[in-house]
Write a protein that holds these residues in place. Structure first.
Motif, PDB file in Angstrom:
ATOM      1  N   ALA A  31       0.822  -1.211   0.000  1.00  0.00           N
ATOM      2  CA  ALA A  31       0.000   0.000   0.000  1.00  0.00           C
ATOM      3  C   ALA A  31       0.856   1.261   0.000  1.00  0.00           C
ATOM      4  O   ALA A  31       0.444   2.303  -0.514  1.00  0.00           O
ATOM      5  CB  ALA A  31      -0.928  -0.002   1.211  1.00  0.00           C
ATOM      6  N   HIS A  32       2.060   1.176   0.585  1.00  0.00           N
ATOM      7  CA  HIS A  32       2.922   2.344   0.669  1.00  0.00           C
ATOM      8  C   HIS A  32       3.854   2.479  -0.530  1.00  0.00           C
ATOM      9  O   HIS A  32       4.395   3.567  -0.763  1.00  0.00           O
ATOM     10  CB  HIS A  32       3.761   2.290   1.950  1.00  0.00           C
ATOM     11  CG  HIS A  32       2.977   2.566   3.199  1.00  0.00           C
ATOM     12  ND1 HIS A  32       2.523   3.815   3.525  1.00  0.00           N
ATOM     13  CD2 HIS A  32       2.568   1.750   4.198  1.00  0.00           C
ATOM     14  CE1 HIS A  32       1.863   3.774   4.675  1.00  0.00           C
ATOM     15  NE2 HIS A  32       1.872   2.529   5.091  1.00  0.00           N
ATOM     16  N   GLN A  33       4.076   1.417  -1.278  1.00  0.00           N
ATOM     17  CA  GLN A  33       5.018   1.459  -2.388  1.00  0.00           C
ATOM     18  C   GLN A  33       4.606   2.507  -3.409  1.00  0.00           C
ATOM     19  O   GLN A  33       3.444   2.628  -3.776  1.00  0.00           O
ATOM     20  CB  GLN A  33       5.122   0.086  -3.052  1.00  0.00           C
ATOM     21  CG  GLN A  33       5.997  -0.893  -2.278  1.00  0.00           C
ATOM     22  CD  GLN A  33       6.098  -2.246  -2.954  1.00  0.00           C
ATOM     23  OE1 GLN A  33       5.302  -2.594  -3.810  1.00  0.00           O
ATOM     24  NE2 GLN A  33       7.093  -3.022  -2.556  1.00  0.00           N
ATOM     25  N   GLY A  34       5.603   3.264  -3.862  1.00  0.00           N
ATOM     26  CA  GLY A  34       5.344   4.315  -4.829  1.00  0.00           C
ATOM     27  C   GLY A  34       4.923   5.625  -4.208  1.00  0.00           C
ATOM     28  O   GLY A  34       4.928   6.663  -4.871  1.00  0.00           O
ATOM     29  N   ARG A  35       4.548   5.608  -2.928  1.00  0.00           N
ATOM     30  CA  ARG A  35       4.114   6.831  -2.248  1.00  0.00           C
ATOM     31  C   ARG A  35       4.995   7.175  -1.065  1.00  0.00           C
ATOM     32  O   ARG A  35       5.277   8.339  -0.816  1.00  0.00           O
ATOM     33  CB  ARG A  35       2.656   6.685  -1.754  1.00  0.00           C
ATOM     34  CG  ARG A  35       1.641   6.412  -2.841  1.00  0.00           C
ATOM     35  CD  ARG A  35       0.224   6.443  -2.296  1.00  0.00           C
ATOM     36  NE  ARG A  35       0.027   5.488  -1.206  1.00  0.00           N
ATOM     37  CZ  ARG A  35      -0.183   5.830   0.063  1.00  0.00           C
ATOM     38  NH1 ARG A  35      -0.210   7.091   0.411  1.00  0.00           N
ATOM     39  NH2 ARG A  35      -0.368   4.891   0.988  1.00  0.00           N
ATOM     40  N   THR A  36       5.414   6.154  -0.325  1.00  0.00           N
ATOM     41  CA  THR A  36       6.133   6.361   0.915  1.00  0.00           C
ATOM     42  C   THR A  36       7.311   5.405   1.003  1.00  0.00           C
ATOM     43  O   THR A  36       7.155   4.209   0.739  1.00  0.00           O
ATOM     44  CB  THR A  36       5.197   6.094   2.119  1.00  0.00           C
ATOM     45  OG1 THR A  36       4.027   6.888   1.976  1.00  0.00           O
ATOM     46  CG2 THR A  36       5.886   6.426   3.428  1.00  0.00           C
ATOM     47  N   PRO A  37       8.507   5.869   1.368  1.00  0.00           N
ATOM     48  CA  PRO A  37       9.636   4.945   1.577  1.00  0.00           C
ATOM     49  C   PRO A  37       9.300   3.936   2.666  1.00  0.00           C
ATOM     50  O   PRO A  37       8.787   4.306   3.725  1.00  0.00           O
ATOM     51  CB  PRO A  37      10.773   5.877   2.007  1.00  0.00           C
ATOM     52  CG  PRO A  37      10.366   7.237   1.563  1.00  0.00           C
ATOM     53  CD  PRO A  37       8.874   7.269   1.621  1.00  0.00           C
ATOM     54  N   ALA A 195      16.209  13.440   9.063  1.00  0.00           N
ATOM     55  CA  ALA A 195      16.944  14.501   8.382  1.00  0.00           C
ATOM     56  C   ALA A 195      16.610  14.562   6.902  1.00  0.00           C
ATOM     57  O   ALA A 195      16.685  15.627   6.285  1.00  0.00           O
ATOM     58  CB  ALA A 195      18.445  14.296   8.568  1.00  0.00           C
ATOM     59  N   ARG A 196      16.240  13.436   6.307  1.00  0.00           N
ATOM     60  CA  ARG A 196      15.956  13.384   4.884  1.00  0.00           C
ATOM     61  C   ARG A 196      14.481  13.605   4.561  1.00  0.00           C
ATOM     62  O   ARG A 196      14.120  13.752   3.404  1.00  0.00           O
ATOM     63  CB  ARG A 196      16.388  12.022   4.307  1.00  0.00           C
ATOM     64  CG  ARG A 196      17.865  11.747   4.402  1.00  0.00           C
ATOM     65  CD  ARG A 196      18.662  12.688   3.544  1.00  0.00           C
ATOM     66  NE  ARG A 196      18.387  12.496   2.131  1.00  0.00           N
ATOM     67  CZ  ARG A 196      18.903  13.232   1.173  1.00  0.00           C
ATOM     68  NH1 ARG A 196      19.713  14.225   1.480  1.00  0.00           N
ATOM     69  NH2 ARG A 196      18.612  12.998  -0.104  1.00  0.00           N
ATOM     70  N   ARG A 197      13.623  13.628   5.581  1.00  0.00           N
ATOM     71  CA  ARG A 197      12.188  13.691   5.312  1.00  0.00           C
ATOM     72  C   ARG A 197      11.797  15.033   4.732  1.00  0.00           C
ATOM     73  O   ARG A 197      11.176  15.099   3.678  1.00  0.00           O
ATOM     74  CB  ARG A 197      11.387  13.402   6.583  1.00  0.00           C
ATOM     75  CG  ARG A 197       9.942  13.058   6.300  1.00  0.00           C
ATOM     76  CD  ARG A 197       9.239  12.628   7.561  1.00  0.00           C
ATOM     77  NE  ARG A 197       8.904  13.750   8.402  1.00  0.00           N
ATOM     78  CZ  ARG A 197       7.769  14.446   8.331  1.00  0.00           C
ATOM     79  NH1 ARG A 197       6.871  14.111   7.426  1.00  0.00           N
ATOM     80  NH2 ARG A 197       7.520  15.438   9.138  1.00  0.00           N
ATOM     81  N   ALA A 198      12.170  16.117   5.377  1.00  0.00           N
ATOM     82  CA  ALA A 198      11.976  17.486   4.870  1.00  0.00           C
ATOM     83  C   ALA A 198      10.577  17.707   4.285  1.00  0.00           C
ATOM     84  O   ALA A 198      10.410  18.120   3.154  1.00  0.00           O
ATOM     85  CB  ALA A 198      13.037  17.809   3.821  1.00  0.00           C
ATOM     86  N   GLY A 199       9.539  17.383   5.058  1.00  0.00           N
ATOM     87  CA  GLY A 199       8.176  17.635   4.614  1.00  0.00           C
ATOM     88  C   GLY A 199       7.567  16.532   3.781  1.00  0.00           C
ATOM     89  O   GLY A 199       6.382  16.584   3.466  1.00  0.00           O
ATOM     90  N   ARG A 200       8.371  15.541   3.404  1.00  0.00           N
ATOM     91  CA  ARG A 200       7.815  14.434   2.629  1.00  0.00           C
ATOM     92  C   ARG A 200       7.025  13.507   3.546  1.00  0.00           C
ATOM     93  O   ARG A 200       6.982  13.672   4.755  1.00  0.00           O
ATOM     94  CB  ARG A 200       8.947  13.657   1.943  1.00  0.00           C
ATOM     95  CG  ARG A 200       9.843  14.512   1.043  1.00  0.00           C
ATOM     96  CD  ARG A 200      10.857  13.608   0.335  1.00  0.00           C
ATOM     97  NE  ARG A 200      11.825  14.392  -0.424  1.00  0.00           N
ATOM     98  CZ  ARG A 200      13.018  14.735   0.028  1.00  0.00           C
ATOM     99  NH1 ARG A 200      13.382  14.359   1.239  1.00  0.00           N
ATOM    100  NH2 ARG A 200      13.845  15.444  -0.706  1.00  0.00           N
ATOM    101  N   ARG A 201       6.433  12.486   2.938  1.00  0.00           N
ATOM    102  CA  ARG A 201       5.702  11.496   3.742  1.00  0.00           C
ATOM    103  C   ARG A 201       6.645  10.803   4.706  1.00  0.00           C
ATOM    104  O   ARG A 201       7.814  10.589   4.413  1.00  0.00           O
ATOM    105  CB  ARG A 201       5.050  10.450   2.829  1.00  0.00           C
ATOM    106  CG  ARG A 201       3.904  10.991   1.992  1.00  0.00           C
ATOM    107  CD  ARG A 201       3.356   9.887   1.107  1.00  0.00           C
ATOM    108  NE  ARG A 201       2.263  10.342   0.278  1.00  0.00           N
ATOM    109  CZ  ARG A 201       0.996  10.337   0.642  1.00  0.00           C
ATOM    110  NH1 ARG A 201       0.670   9.900   1.840  1.00  0.00           N
ATOM    111  NH2 ARG A 201       0.054  10.775  -0.177  1.00  0.00           N
ATOM    112  N   ARG A 202       6.103  10.421   5.843  1.00  0.00           N
ATOM    113  CA  ARG A 202       6.937   9.789   6.854  1.00  0.00           C
ATOM    114  C   ARG A 202       7.325   8.377   6.417  1.00  0.00           C
ATOM    115  O   ARG A 202       6.478   7.614   5.948  1.00  0.00           O
ATOM    116  CB  ARG A 202       6.201   9.752   8.192  1.00  0.00           C
ATOM    117  CG  ARG A 202       5.857  11.139   8.690  1.00  0.00           C
ATOM    118  CD  ARG A 202       5.582  11.166  10.171  1.00  0.00           C
ATOM    119  NE  ARG A 202       4.428  10.351  10.535  1.00  0.00           N
ATOM    120  CZ  ARG A 202       4.031  10.157  11.793  1.00  0.00           C
ATOM    121  NH1 ARG A 202       4.723  10.679  12.770  1.00  0.00           N
ATOM    122  NH2 ARG A 202       2.973   9.436  12.053  1.00  0.00           N
ATOM    123  N   PRO A 203       8.595   7.995   6.559  1.00  0.00           N
ATOM    124  CA  PRO A 203       9.013   6.650   6.189  1.00  0.00           C
ATOM    125  C   PRO A 203       8.361   5.604   7.087  1.00  0.00           C
ATOM    126  O   PRO A 203       7.981   5.882   8.229  1.00  0.00           O
ATOM    127  CB  PRO A 203      10.534   6.670   6.372  1.00  0.00           C
ATOM    128  CG  PRO A 203      10.781   7.791   7.326  1.00  0.00           C
ATOM    129  CD  PRO A 203       9.706   8.801   7.076  1.00  0.00           C
TER     130      PRO A 203
END
Length: 286
Positions: A31-37, A195-203
């Motif tokens: 479900a997370h593939q392609g959207r969230t690490p 440190a790498r998230r920077a506003g992106r979806r949470r891993p």
């Protein structure tokens, strides 16, 4: 990492032994593939039982292996200089080239520098600093910055080399000392991801068979830190064989995933005063 008043619960899917929990984790990953690490490990795999032939138990642990495997799955999207520095110190330079790949390419010369300096953590940090100063590659410079993170290691007194040396000594001492060192390695993984998230979806990290040593050590480290106010931005799902575990004694219990009821974060769930209260057990039907 930042402090948060109410972190998301550490979700543990529990139930009678069978394929249901593992299947649920695989579905969550899909479900997370392609959207969230996302990264998935299985604590029951043989690679977490014992060190590879060229390693000793003194320089290896199931939690060490789990952190390395998780980071490798994220490596295309994120670098792990803090974790790589800690793993190099804990392992006394073993598997240096594999660990250094967590920071990027062009690591062969630096791996050679580390191998030439011997197994001492201080020598490893010295090689990292000198290698970065020589401008070997951007990955070396990232590793140097990652090593600086250990200036805040307990009793390091602001000295990164001392912090990494203490981590190495405690990891190799086993027992409670190793547990303490492993907890900081888990914290390093989460700090790199944050440190790498920077506003992106949470891993997302998924751990099957969390009752096994590799998964349990990771889970306990995350829960202790969250209970002490050291928050992270990683979403955790785990699968437990059985309906309870001592490490989850005070976990909230639900029969439906909180995403389906709006409970995640600010909803009807709130942690208590113990580490295990930062987890949520979700009972799966057979």
């Amino acid at each position: 990492m930042t402090t948060a008043t109410t972190p998301a619960p550490f979700i543990v899917l529990a139930g009678t032994p069978g394929p249901g929990q593992s299947m649920a984790l695989r579905k969550l990953r899909e479900a997370h593939q392609g959207r969230t690490p996302a990264a998935l490990i299985d604590g029951a795999e043989a690679q977490f039982d014992r060190p590879p032939p060229h390693r000793t138990t003194e320089s290896w642990s199931p939690a060490y292996q789990a952190l390395l495997v998780i980071a490798e799955q994220f490596a295309e999207r994120a670098a792990f200089p803090r974790l790589a520095s800690g793993l190099l110190a804990a392992a006394a330079g073993a598997e240096a080239e594999r660990v250094l790949r967590l920071c990027g390419r062009a690591t062969g010369r630096l791996a050679g520098l580390i191998a030439d300096r011997g197994p001492a953590a201080g020598a490893i940090v010295e090689a990292v600093v000198e290698g970065a100063a020589e401008g070997l590659s951007p990955s070396c410079r990232r590793l140097r910055r990652g090593a600086a993170w250990y200036r805040d290691y307990p009793n390091a007194r602001g000295n990164p080399m001392r912090g990494l040396t203490l981590l190495s000594e405690q990891f190799r001492a086993d027992g409670n000392a190793r547990t303490h060192a492993e907890r900081h390695l888990v914290r390093a993984l989460l700090a790199d991801l944050d440190a790498r998230r920077a506003g992106r979806r949470r891993p997302v990290v998924l751990i099957d068979n969390v009752q096994e040593t590799a998964g349990r050590r990771l889970m306990e480290s995350v829960l202790r830190d969250r209970a002490e106010g050291i928050a992270d931005q990683v979403v955790f799902y785990a699968a437990l064989r059985g309906e309870s575990h001592p490490a989850l004694r005070n976990a909230a219990r639900r029969t439906v995933l909180p995403e389906l009821t709006g409970e995640r974060g600010e909803g009807g769930w709130a942690p208590g005063g113990t580490p295990s209260s930062y987890a949520m057990l979700v009972a799966l039907s057979p």
